[in-house]
Design a protein around this motif. Structure first.
Motif, mmCIF file in Angstrom:
data_model
loop_
_atom_site.group_PDB
_atom_site.id
_atom_site.type_symbol
_atom_site.label_atom_id
_atom_site.label_comp_id
_atom_site.label_asym_id
_atom_site.label_seq_id
_atom_site.Cartn_x
_atom_site.Cartn_y
_atom_site.Cartn_z
ATOM 1 N N GLN A 410 -43.959 77.833 -25.179
ATOM 2 C CA GLN A 410 -43.204 79.017 -24.337
ATOM 3 C C GLN A 410 -43.220 80.343 -24.721
ATOM 4 O O GLN A 410 -43.476 81.439 -24.019
ATOM 5 C CB GLN A 410 -41.977 78.675 -23.854
ATOM 6 N N THR A 411 -42.850 80.514 -26.174
ATOM 7 C CA THR A 411 -42.697 81.823 -26.811
ATOM 8 C C THR A 411 -44.135 82.474 -26.860
ATOM 9 O O THR A 411 -44.224 83.817 -26.461
ATOM 10 C CB THR A 411 -42.138 81.839 -28.058
ATOM 11 N N ALA A 412 -45.156 81.293 -27.095
ATOM 12 C CA ALA A 412 -46.329 82.010 -27.338
ATOM 13 C C ALA A 412 -46.909 82.554 -26.027
ATOM 14 O O ALA A 412 -47.751 83.645 -25.615
ATOM 15 C CB ALA A 412 -47.371 80.848 -27.629
ATOM 16 N N TRP A 413 -46.617 81.747 -24.617
ATOM 17 C CA TRP A 413 -47.014 82.436 -23.344
ATOM 18 C C TRP A 413 -46.250 83.521 -22.798
ATOM 19 O O TRP A 413 -46.760 84.395 -22.069
ATOM 20 C CB TRP A 413 -46.638 80.922 -22.346
ATOM 21 N N GLN A 414 -45.082 83.555 -23.241
ATOM 22 C CA GLN A 414 -44.139 84.791 -22.914
ATOM 23 C C GLN A 414 -45.070 85.729 -23.626
ATOM 24 O O GLN A 414 -45.116 87.001 -22.802
ATOM 25 C CB GLN A 414 -42.685 84.499 -23.377
ATOM 26 N N ALA A 415 -45.210 85.921 -25.168
ATOM 27 C CA ALA A 415 -45.943 86.825 -25.483
ATOM 28 C C ALA A 415 -47.388 87.188 -24.913
ATOM 29 O O ALA A 415 -47.589 88.423 -24.750
ATOM 30 C CB ALA A 415 -46.205 86.602 -27.056
ATOM 31 N N ALA A 416 -47.900 86.189 -24.435
ATOM 32 C CA ALA A 416 -49.352 86.358 -24.043
ATOM 33 C C ALA A 416 -49.043 87.110 -22.412
ATOM 34 O O ALA A 416 -50.180 87.660 -22.076
ATOM 35 C CB ALA A 416 -50.093 84.994 -23.940
ATOM 36 N N LEU A 417 -48.220 86.576 -21.667
ATOM 37 C CA LEU A 417 -48.199 87.084 -20.632
ATOM 38 C C LEU A 417 -47.569 88.672 -20.530
ATOM 39 O O LEU A 417 -47.399 89.169 -19.468
ATOM 40 C CB LEU A 417 -47.197 86.126 -19.706
ATOM 41 N N SER A 418 -46.792 89.097 -21.768
ATOM 42 C CA SER A 418 -46.364 90.319 -21.475
ATOM 43 C C SER A 418 -46.904 91.346 -22.512
ATOM 44 O O SER A 418 -46.596 92.251 -23.244
ATOM 45 C CB SER A 418 -45.078 90.154 -22.033
ATOM 46 N N GLY A 419 -48.524 91.351 -22.429
ATOM 47 C CA GLY A 419 -49.364 92.300 -23.086
ATOM 48 C C GLY A 419 -49.746 91.965 -24.545
ATOM 49 O O GLY A 419 -50.225 93.046 -24.967
#
Ligand SMILES: [Zn+2]
Length: 718
Positions: A410-419
C-alpha cells in the motif's frame, strides 16, 4: 615410558605384514600367477596395498575377499567413535595398524589391516583393557584415517595443498578468546584451509560456499552458476577447528552454537576485494552449518547491458525504465538474479539531479551518492515504515528491496500514484503470478492497473562452455522445443561435454532471460476488471510478450544454452491447455465494461466514486493528481474521466487544456466533479471541452445517470 616418535614404516620387513593375503587373493582367482610371483619377490610391507596401488584388482573387492578370508567383517572407517579412540595411543595404533571404531565396557571394536596378527590382538586387548573384535580395513585408507583421527592437521594440510595456488587473502580476525580450548596444532592449518578455500572458490567463480557437518566430517560445497558442487570433505576431527575459524573470521560468537548468527568480513583474492557474508545455522547433532556468500563489490556497478539480454528484451526493459512514476517489479525465485537486475535498472534511471533512495534488507551493495536505508524488523523499522519516512524527503526514484505484505504494498502504491518511480521485487514465478499475488495480499484491482507500469520475470540460464560445446543436430530436441515463432536466425543447437575450462560441467557463466509484461491500455483494463493469470498472459502474448519458456527456448536455437538447462530452470514445457472455463470478465478483444478514470487528490472521494461505479459494473482506475490523471488518460484511454478541479501539480483546467492539445486521436470524455459551484468555472470547463459538470457533494444516482448519458453520446453504451 618415554614417547617415541611415530613410525609408519620402520626397517623394511623381510616378509609382508599381511603375507597371508597373497594366498587368499590367489585362491579366489583375483591375482594371476605371474603377479603373485612378482609380489612374492618384491615382498612389499603390505600385499593388499601393493595389489591395489598397482591396479591388479579393485580395492573394494580386495577388502571383501581378505575380510572373508580372515573371517571378520569389513570395517566402515567413517564410523569412528571419539570415545573409543582414547583407549589406544597414537603410537600403539600405528604400530599395529589398528584404529579403534567403538567400545563398550567389555569389548573394543578395532579396524586393522592385519586381523590374523594374534600378538597384536593380545597386545591391544591388554592396553585397552577390553576384549578385541577385529574388522578388516585396507592399509592405505586405514593409514589416512589414522592421520585424520590422531593428526587432523596433517589431513588439513593435504587438503590445502590439494587446492593448489597459495591464497593471498586478508581476512580481519580478532584475537582468540582466552578460554579457547582447541589445540593450537589444528588452528593454524584450519586457518590456512579456510583462506585457501575462499581463494579457490573465488577462482572457481562460486557465489557461495557451504560448510555442512555430517557423520563423516565437514562437506564443503561451492555454488557455481547456481548449481551446487562438492569440492572436498574435511575429516570430522578437524571439522570443529574449521567451523570455529570461520566464525572467528566473521566475528560470530563461538561460544554459542545453538542460535543462527550472521556476520561479515572482507577478503582480498588476487588483488581484488570481496565482501563475505557469513551465516551459521545449527542444523544437526554434528554441529553448525556455515554458509559464506561471496559478494563482488563491483556488482553494484553492474550495467543493464551486462546481464545478457537480447536486443528486443533490452528495448522492452528500457521502455519500462523510461517511466517517471508508477511501479516496475522484478520477479523470480531466489537465485534468479532479481537484485542484480534491480541495481542495474537503478543505475540506468539514475542521472544527476535525480534524488534516489533505497530501502533494503539487507543493504547488499553500497552505492555512492545514494541514500540507502537498512530495514530492521527487530527495531520496528519495517519496509513500510522505512518507505514512509523516505517519502517525506520526496525522492524521484525509490528502490524498495521487496514487497512482502499489504502494508508495504500500500505504501509503495501510494508513492507510485503520487509522482514517484518505484522499483521493487516480488517473490513470484512469472508476470501473471505477480498480478495474482498482489491481488492476494490485498492491493485493489484499480490501484494495480493505475500504478503498475510493468513486470519483469527473470531467470538465469547457464551459458554453454565456449571451449567444449559443439553443434549438434536439432533432431535431438524434443517436440516441445520447436523454434519460437518469428525465429529467423540460422539454427545452431549445441551441446557440451565438459572440460577443464568449465569445471567439467559443460557450462560457464550465466545470462538472463526475461518475460516482460508491459502494462498498457488493454492489459491495464484487464487488470482493472480483476482479470488474472491466463487471460492477461493470453492478451499480452497477442501484443508480443514472450513467456519465460519461449525466451529460454530461443536461446537453445542460438546455441547459447541447452534444452535441459531451460527445463531445469524454467520448468517442464507448458502444456497447451484447452480453453479453460472463462471467468465472468469479458475477453480482451471485446471490452464491454467501460473503464472510468477517477482523478481526485482526496482519497475519500476516490474511494467513494470507485465504490459507486464498481457497484454499477464499471471498471475503475484512479489518479491522485493532475499529472497522473493526464498520464493515465493517455496510457489507458478510459471511456470517461471524472476530473476534480483542485489538485496538486496540475489542476483541472490544466488537465483539460493538455488533453485538448495533446490528444489528436480518440479523445477522452471528461466530467468535471468539483466543489466549485459557480457559473464562471463551469462555463470555462465546458469551453475547454468538458462533457459535463457535477458539483460536490455527489449523489450516487445523479453521478451514474450523467456518466451513462455521456457514454451513450460517445457510443460506448446503447
Ligand atoms: Zn568446457
Amino acid at each position: 615410558m618415554p614417547a617415541r616418535p611415530a613410525q609408519v614404516s620402520a626397517p623394511p620387513p623381510r616378509f609382508p605384514r599381511d603375507a597371508w593375503a597373497l594366498a587368499a587373493l590367489e585362491r579366489e582367482g583375483l591375482l594371476p600367477a605371474y603377479a603373485a610371483e612378482r609380489l612374492r619377490a618384491e615382498a612389499p610391507e603390505w600385499v593388499a596395498a601393493a595389489v591395489v596401488d598397482q591396479g591388479l584388482a579393485p580395492a573394494d573387492q580386495v577388502a571383501v575377499i581378505l575380510a572373508s578370508a580372515a573371517r571378520v567383517p569389513v570395517a566402515n572407517l567413517d564410523r569412528v567413535e571419539p570415545a573409543a579412540v582414547q583407549f589406544l595411543t597414537e603410537t600403539v595404533a600405528r604400530q599395529h595398524a589398528a584404529l579403534p571404531l567403538s567400545a563398550t565396557n567389555k569389548a573394543i571394536r578395532i579396524a586393522t589391516a592385519n586381523p590374523l596378527d594374534y600378538d597384536a590382538e593380545r597386545a591391544l586387548g591388554f592396553v585397552a583393557g577390553r576384549q578385541v573384535e577385529f574388522q578388516y580395513a585396507l592399509p592405505g585408507p586405514l593409514a589416512r584415517r589414522l592421520d585424520e583421527v590422531y593428526r587432523p592437521e596433517r589431513s588439513i594440510e593435504r587438503l590445502v595443498s590439494g587446492l593448489g595456488a597459495q591464497a593471498t587473502i586478508e581476512t580481519v580476525v580478532e584475537e582468540r578468546d582466552a578460554g579457547e580450548t582447541a589445540s593450537a596444532s589444528v588452528e593454524a592449518p584450519a586457518a590456512r584451509l579456510v583462506d585457501a578455500t575462499i581463494a579457490d572458490a573465488v577462482r572457481e567463480r562460486a557465489s557461495d560456499i557451504h560448510f555442512e557437518p555430517g557423520e563423516s566430517g565437514l562437506v564443503i560445497r561451492y555454488r557455481v552458476d547456481g548449481v551446487m558442487r562438492e569440492v572436498m570433505r574435511v575429516p570430522r576431527s578437524a571439522a570443529g577447528a574449521v567451523t570455529r575459524r570461520l566464525k572467528i573470521t566473521a566475528k560470530l560468537d563461538i561460544s554459542d552454537p545453538l542460535h543462527p548468527q550472521d556476520g561479515r568480513t572482507a577478503a582480498r583474492v588476487d588483488g581484488k576485494a570481496w565482501d563475505l557474508r557469513v551465516s551459521s545455522i545449527p542444523i544437526s547433532r554434528y554441529g553448525e552449518k556455515i554458509v559464506v556468500r561471496l559478494l563482488d563489490p563491483a556488482s553494484a556497478t553492474l550495467k543493464l547491458d551486462a546481464i545478457g539480454l537480447w536486443p528486443d528484451e533490452m528495448a522492452a526493459v528500457e521502455g519500462l525504465l523510461g517511466n517517471r512514476d508508477g511501479i516496475v517489479l522484478v520477479t523470480g525465485p531466489t537465485g534468479s538474479g532479481k537484485t542484480s537486475t534491480l541495481y542495474a535498472a537503478l543505475d540506468r534511471v539514475r542521472t544527476t539531479g535525480i534524488n534516489v533512495v533505497t530501502v533494503e534488507d539487507p543493504v547488499e551493495y553500497h552505492l555512492p551518492g545514494v541514500n540507502q536505508i537498512q530495514v530492521s524488523e527487530k527495531s520496528g523499522l519495517t519496509f513500510a515504515a522505512a518507505l514512509r519516512s523516505v517519502l517525506r524527503q520526496d525522492p524521484d526514484v525509490v528502490l524498495l528491496g521487496e514487497i512482502r505484505d499489504l502494508e508495504t504494498a500500500q505504501t509503495a502504491w501510494q508513492a507510485a500514484l503520487s509522482g514517484h518511480f518505484v522499483l521493487s521485487t516480488l517473490h513470484t514465478n512469472d508476470a501473471a503470478a505477480s498480478i495474482a499475488r498482489l491481488r492476494d495480499i490485498g492491493v485493489e484491482a484499480f490501484k494495480l492497473a493505475s500504478a503498475l507500469r510493468g513486470v519483469l520475470a527473470q531467470r538465469l540460464l547457464r551459458r554453454l562452455c565456449p571451449r567444449c560445446s559443439e553443434p549438434v543436430s536439432a533432431e535431438s530436441l524434443p517436440r516441445a522445443a520447436r523454434p519460437p515463432q518469428g525465429f529467423e536466425r540460422p539454427v545452431t543447437v549445441k551441446a557440451a561435454e565438459g572440460c577443464s575450462h568449465c569445471g567439467f560441467t559443460g557450462y560457464r557463466g550465466r545470462f538472463a532471460i526475461e518475460e516482460i509484461l508491459t502494462v498498457d491500455g488493454t492489459i491495464a483494463e484487464l487488470i482493472a476488471r480483476g482479470s488474472l493469470g491466463d487471460q492477461i498472459v493470453e492478451s499480452a502474448r497477442r501484443y508480443g510478450m514472450r513467456t519465460l519458456w519461449e525466451a529460454g527456448i530461443r536461446r537453445v536455437w542460438t546455441g547459447e544454452t541447452a534444452y535441459d538447462e531451460v527445463v531445469r530452470v524454467v520448468g517442464e514445457p507448458p502444456v497447451k491447455a484447452a480453453v479453460t472455463a472463462m471467468p465472468a470478465a469479458a475477453p480482451a478483444t471485446e471490452p464491454t465494461v467501460p473503464l472510468v478514470l477517477v482523478a481526485d487528490d482526496d482519497p475519500a472521494m476516490r474511494t467513494l466514486e470507485g465504490a459507486i461505479l464498481q457497484a454499477e459494473g464499471f471498471a475503475v482506475v484512479a489518479a491522485e493528481d493532475g499529472v497522473a490523471a493526464l498520464e493515465q488518460a493517455q496510457r489507458l484511454q478510459p471511456a470517461i474521466l471524472l476530473l476534480d478541479m483542485d489538485m496538486p501539480r496540475l489542476d483541472g483546467f490544466g488537465v483539460l487544456e493538455a488533453l485538448r492539445r495533446r490528444l489528436t486521436g480518440r479523445s477522452v470524455p471528461v466530467i468535471v466533479v468539483t466543489a466549485h459551484d459557480d457559473p464562471v468555472t463551469e462555463t470555462r470547463c465546458i469551453e475547454l471541452g468538458a462533457e459535463d459538470y457535477i458539483t460536490k457533494p455527489i449523489q450516487p444516482a445523479r453521478l451514474v445517470a450523467r456518466i451513462r448519458a455521456v457514454l451513450r453520446r460517445t457510443g460506448v453504451i446503447q
